[in-house]
Design a protein around this motif. Structure first.
Motif, PDB file in Angstrom:
ATOM      1  N   GLY A 185       0.779  -0.915   0.131  1.00 17.71           N
ATOM      2  CA  GLY A 185       0.615   0.009  -0.100  1.00 17.71           C
ATOM      3  C   GLY A 185       0.926   1.229  -0.213  1.00 17.71           C
ATOM      4  N   ASP A 186       2.425   1.402   0.049  1.00 20.52           N
ATOM      5  CA  ASP A 186       2.521   2.340  -0.201  1.00 20.52           C
ATOM      6  C   ASP A 186       3.194   2.853  -0.924  1.00 20.52           C
ATOM      7  OD1 ASP A 186       3.253   1.800   2.384  1.00 20.52           O
ATOM      8  OD2 ASP A 186       5.542   1.819   2.836  1.00 20.52           O
ATOM      9  N   PHE A 187       2.342   2.444  -2.406  1.00 16.82           N
ATOM     10  CA  PHE A 187       3.272   3.480  -3.512  1.00 16.82           C
ATOM     11  C   PHE A 187       1.354   2.894  -4.451  1.00 16.82           C
ATOM     12  CE2 PHE A 187       7.254   1.132  -2.205  1.00 16.82           C
ATOM     13  CZ  PHE A 187       8.557   1.947  -3.237  1.00 16.82           C
ATOM     14  N   ARG A 188       1.157   3.860  -5.302  1.00 16.83           N
ATOM     15  CA  ARG A 188       0.643   4.306  -6.013  1.00 16.83           C
ATOM     16  C   ARG A 188      -0.236   3.417  -7.279  1.00 16.83           C
ATOM     17  NH1 ARG A 188      -0.173   4.894  -1.587  1.00 16.83           N
ATOM     18  NH2 ARG A 188      -0.592   6.520  -0.615  1.00 16.83           N
ATOM     19  N   LYS A 189       1.019   3.327  -8.747  1.00 18.98           N
ATOM     20  CA  LYS A 189       1.288   2.856  -9.598  1.00 18.98           C
ATOM     21  C   LYS A 189       1.421   1.377  -9.660  1.00 18.98           C
ATOM     22  CE  LYS A 189       2.838   3.776 -13.441  1.00 18.98           C
ATOM     23  NZ  LYS A 189       3.573   4.114 -13.974  1.00 18.98           N
ATOM     24  N   ILE A 190       2.198   0.676  -8.647  1.00 15.21           N
ATOM     25  CA  ILE A 190       2.699  -0.879  -8.761  1.00 15.21           C
ATOM     26  C   ILE A 190       2.362  -1.493  -7.247  1.00 15.21           C
ATOM     27  CG2 ILE A 190       5.006  -0.605  -9.758  1.00 15.21           C
ATOM     28  CD1 ILE A 190       6.447  -0.351  -6.950  1.00 15.21           C
ATOM     29  N   ASP A 191       2.064  -2.421  -7.929  1.00 12.73           N
ATOM     30  CA  ASP A 191       1.719  -4.067  -6.389  1.00 12.73           C
ATOM     31  C   ASP A 191       2.598  -4.633  -5.495  1.00 12.73           C
ATOM     32  OD1 ASP A 191       0.676  -4.884  -4.299  1.00 12.73           O
ATOM     33  OD2 ASP A 191      -0.486  -6.086  -5.472  1.00 12.73           O
ATOM     34  N   ALA A 192       3.587  -4.089  -4.580  1.00 14.94           N
ATOM     35  CA  ALA A 192       4.547  -4.443  -3.908  1.00 14.94           C
ATOM     36  C   ALA A 192       4.320  -5.572  -3.309  1.00 14.94           C
ATOM     37  CB  ALA A 192       5.128  -3.906  -2.713  1.00 14.94           C
ATOM     38  N   THR A 193       3.306  -6.110  -3.499  1.00 11.58           N
ATOM     39  CA  THR A 193       3.142  -7.431  -3.128  1.00 11.58           C
ATOM     40  C   THR A 193       2.871  -8.957  -4.307  1.00 11.58           C
ATOM     41  OG1 THR A 193       0.924  -7.729  -3.211  1.00 11.58           O
ATOM     42  CG2 THR A 193       1.482  -6.859  -1.369  1.00 11.58           C
ATOM     43  N   LYS A 194       3.312  -7.964  -5.479  1.00 11.28           N
ATOM     44  CA  LYS A 194       3.454  -8.441  -6.694  1.00 11.28           C
ATOM     45  C   LYS A 194       4.742  -9.090  -6.411  1.00 11.28           C
ATOM     46  CE  LYS A 194      -1.207  -8.891  -8.108  1.00 11.28           C
ATOM     47  NZ  LYS A 194      -2.001  -9.924  -7.309  1.00 11.28           N
ATOM     48  N   ALA A 195       5.765  -8.691  -5.934  1.00 13.15           N
ATOM     49  CA  ALA A 195       7.422  -9.066  -5.809  1.00 13.15           C
ATOM     50  C   ALA A 195       8.143 -10.273  -6.167  1.00 13.15           C
ATOM     51  CB  ALA A 195       7.636  -8.463  -4.892  1.00 13.15           C
ATOM     52  N   ARG A 196       8.783 -10.680  -7.032  1.00 16.29           N
ATOM     53  CA  ARG A 196       9.470 -11.837  -7.119  1.00 16.29           C
ATOM     54  C   ARG A 196       9.933 -12.114  -6.212  1.00 16.29           C
ATOM     55  NH1 ARG A 196      10.888 -14.985 -12.627  1.00 16.29           N
ATOM     56  NH2 ARG A 196      11.204 -17.395 -11.348  1.00 16.29           N
ATOM     57  N   ILE A 197      10.324 -13.393  -6.014  1.00 10.62           N
ATOM     58  CA  ILE A 197      11.137 -13.880  -4.411  1.00 10.62           C
ATOM     59  C   ILE A 197      11.545 -14.832  -5.255  1.00 10.62           C
ATOM     60  CG2 ILE A 197      12.957 -13.829  -2.431  1.00 10.62           C
ATOM     61  CD1 ILE A 197       9.870 -11.845  -2.347  1.00 10.62           C
ATOM     62  N   LEU A 198      13.483 -14.552  -5.637  1.00 10.52           N
ATOM     63  CA  LEU A 198      13.421 -16.483  -6.149  1.00 10.52           C
ATOM     64  C   LEU A 198      15.262 -16.928  -4.755  1.00 10.52           C
ATOM     65  CD1 LEU A 198      13.944 -18.315  -7.720  1.00 10.52           C
ATOM     66  CD2 LEU A 198      15.112 -17.494  -9.301  1.00 10.52           C
ATOM     67  N   LEU A 199      14.913 -17.786  -4.387  1.00  9.11           N
ATOM     68  CA  LEU A 199      15.824 -18.225  -4.159  1.00  9.11           C
ATOM     69  C   LEU A 199      16.662 -19.102  -4.517  1.00  9.11           C
ATOM     70  CD1 LEU A 199      17.683 -18.323  -1.089  1.00  9.11           C
ATOM     71  CD2 LEU A 199      16.072 -19.970  -0.061  1.00  9.11           C
ATOM     72  N   VAL A 200      17.658 -19.412  -4.698  1.00  5.93           N
ATOM     73  CA  VAL A 200      19.128 -20.099  -5.891  1.00  5.93           C
ATOM     74  C   VAL A 200      19.514 -21.261  -4.157  1.00  5.93           C
ATOM     75  CG1 VAL A 200      20.221 -20.961  -7.182  1.00  5.93           C
ATOM     76  CG2 VAL A 200      18.246 -18.839  -7.799  1.00  5.93           C
ATOM     77  N   GLU A 201      19.744 -21.909  -4.342  1.00 10.03           N
ATOM     78  CA  GLU A 201      20.780 -23.366  -4.028  1.00 10.03           C
ATOM     79  C   GLU A 201      20.925 -24.186  -5.301  1.00 10.03           C
ATOM     80  OE1 GLU A 201      22.979 -25.483  -1.779  1.00 10.03           O
ATOM     81  OE2 GLU A 201      21.838 -23.299  -1.007  1.00 10.03           O
TER      82      GLU A 201
END
Length: 442
Positions: A185-201
């Protein structure tokens, strides 16, 4: 009048501090050398990198720590070489003589021969690196807010963490909480919750040093938090805006807004010079091989402790690079010196006591393994245990209090108090105009 025995300790980490503090009541002159003026609680650096804590919360000035220890002098400088003939260490254009030398210089990031990757994938061994990661992650959200190109927004909102050890697992979980809750909810154009976090092992499971049940718990918790985990995946290339990964036999190109390195460490660069001067060779991890009493072969007046030491244990294993191990080493060398100089009982050879492993994954989620009795558990209880241990290991009472208050605030509000971009890079300040359209994966 005979001069006092002069002990020089290089490194103000857990090992160096434990050693110097254990000798506070002895009639020995101690000089503690460190290139920084503070002791850093490295296990909580990921909290600084994701805005949960400020650098001052996890660091303490060395002079403040030893203000009342009159037999200790602190020197802010960097050791660059060793002269065995004159029994001196070289500090730039100065020299410092010693009677006994202890190397406790710690570790740095290892890129496995690909040092050029360091520019694009920042490790997590110093405050400077933690604040750099914080700036890159937060700047990615800011640039995404300005972009008008959907593919560029997808790239900027993709965060890659390389390495599935405790550092990688903690970073991935913290970035997930940051994007899915704190910035919601901090941004007006983007939805921060749509971020993709990828962990590579690279191996077949997370937390390879833990039991398989703990690895499975960590994987389950991360996936519940929305983190995408790739095991059996090896990084082939790292570029400013993307990485190339061999994901279970298939090459994948991942475009990302920020890349974090947590895949490996090696002994501090001074280790190779100390080893060469002493006629030994560092191992593949850049560590100096030591005898069972932590001294260097044929040099009983030189000890090596902490992450930079390849200290043997049973079955061909080595003492792990953990804070409790470094502290035990420091306390052991203190007893060894007391036996040599003041006639105390000789402690014999060093024996590492494993007090267990733990790693936090996210809010109210952690894994803990205890050797005596041999049990492992996860979830909320493990998280509370992790909190207690880490607060207890903080050096200063004021830091313990501040961290406890910060964590309480974060837990109940999901807010983070240190979301500051303190040193934005030039490329992060450039306006986003259209941007180059690139697919997030190939």
């Amino acid at each position: 009048m005979q001069n006092k025995h002069h002990l020089v300790v290089v490194g103000g980490g857990f090992g160096g501090l434990s050693l110097v503090q254990a000798l506070r009541k002895t009639d020995i002159d101690i000089t503690l050398v460190d290139k920084r003026n503070h002791h850093l609680f490295q296990p909580l650096l990921y909290q600084v990198a994701t805005g949960g804590l400020s650098p001052a919360n996890i660091s303490t000035p060395l002079r403040e720590l030893f203000r009342k220890q009159i037999n200790c002098r602190v020197v802010m400088d960097e050791m660059v070489d060793l002269d065995l003939t004159t029994r001196q260490i070289l500090l730039g254009d100065k020299k410092l003589p010693y009677d006994t030398l202890v190397i406790a210089a710690g570790a740095t990031n290892s890129y496995f021969g690909n040092d050029q990757w360091a520019t694009h994938a920042v490790g997590l061994k110093s405050i400077e690196e933690a604040t750099e990661i914080r700036a890159r992650v937060l700047s990615a959200f800011e640039r995404a807010e300005l972009s008008t190109d959907e593919a560029e927004i997808n790239r900027l909102l993709t965060f890659v963490v390389i390495g599935g050890g405790p550092t990688g697992v903690e970073m991935a979980g913290a970035i997930s909480e940051l994007s899915h809750h704190t910035l919601k909810g901090d941004f007006r154009k983007i939805d921060a919750t749509k971020a993709r976090i990828l962990l590579v092992e690279g191996s077949d499971r997370l937390l390879a040093a833990f039991e398989p049940t703990s690895s499975a718990r960590a994987l389950h918790s991360l996936e519940k938090m929305g983190v995408e985990v790739w095991t059996k995946s090896r990084v082939k290339e790292i570029h400013p805006d993307h990485i190339v990964v061999d994901h279970q036999g298939s090459l994948q190109k991942i475009y990302a807004g920020a890349i974090v390195w947590g895949a490996g460490v090696k002994g501090n660069t001074i280790g190779a010079k100390v080893a060469a001067a002493c006629g030994v060779t560092v191992d593949r991890g850049g560590r100096i091989p030591v005898l069972p009493d932590l001294s260097v072969a044929n040099h009983p007046d030189i000890y090596v402790i902490g992450d930079i030491a390849a200290a043997p244990m049973e079955e061909g294993k080595f003492v792990p690079g953990l804070a409790p191990a470094a502290m035990q080493m420091g306390e052991f060398v203190a007893r060894k010196l007391k036996s040599r100089l003041v006639g105390a009982k000789d402690p014999g050879n060093f024996r590492y006591v494993n007090k267990g492993n733990m790693a936090t994954i996210g809010r109210a989620q952690a894994v803990v393994e205890l050797p005596f009795p041999k049990i492992n558990f996860g979830g909320y209880l493990a998280w509370l245990a992790w909190l207690f241990v880490h607060i207890n290991y903080l050096i200063m009472f004021q830091n313990r209090l501040l961290v406890m208050l910060q964590w309480s605030w974060t837990y109940f509000t999901r807010n983070r108090s240190a979301l500051l971009i303190t040193h934005p890079r030039e490329e992060d300040m450039k306006p986003v105009v259209g941007a180059v359209s690139q697919p997030p994966t190939v």
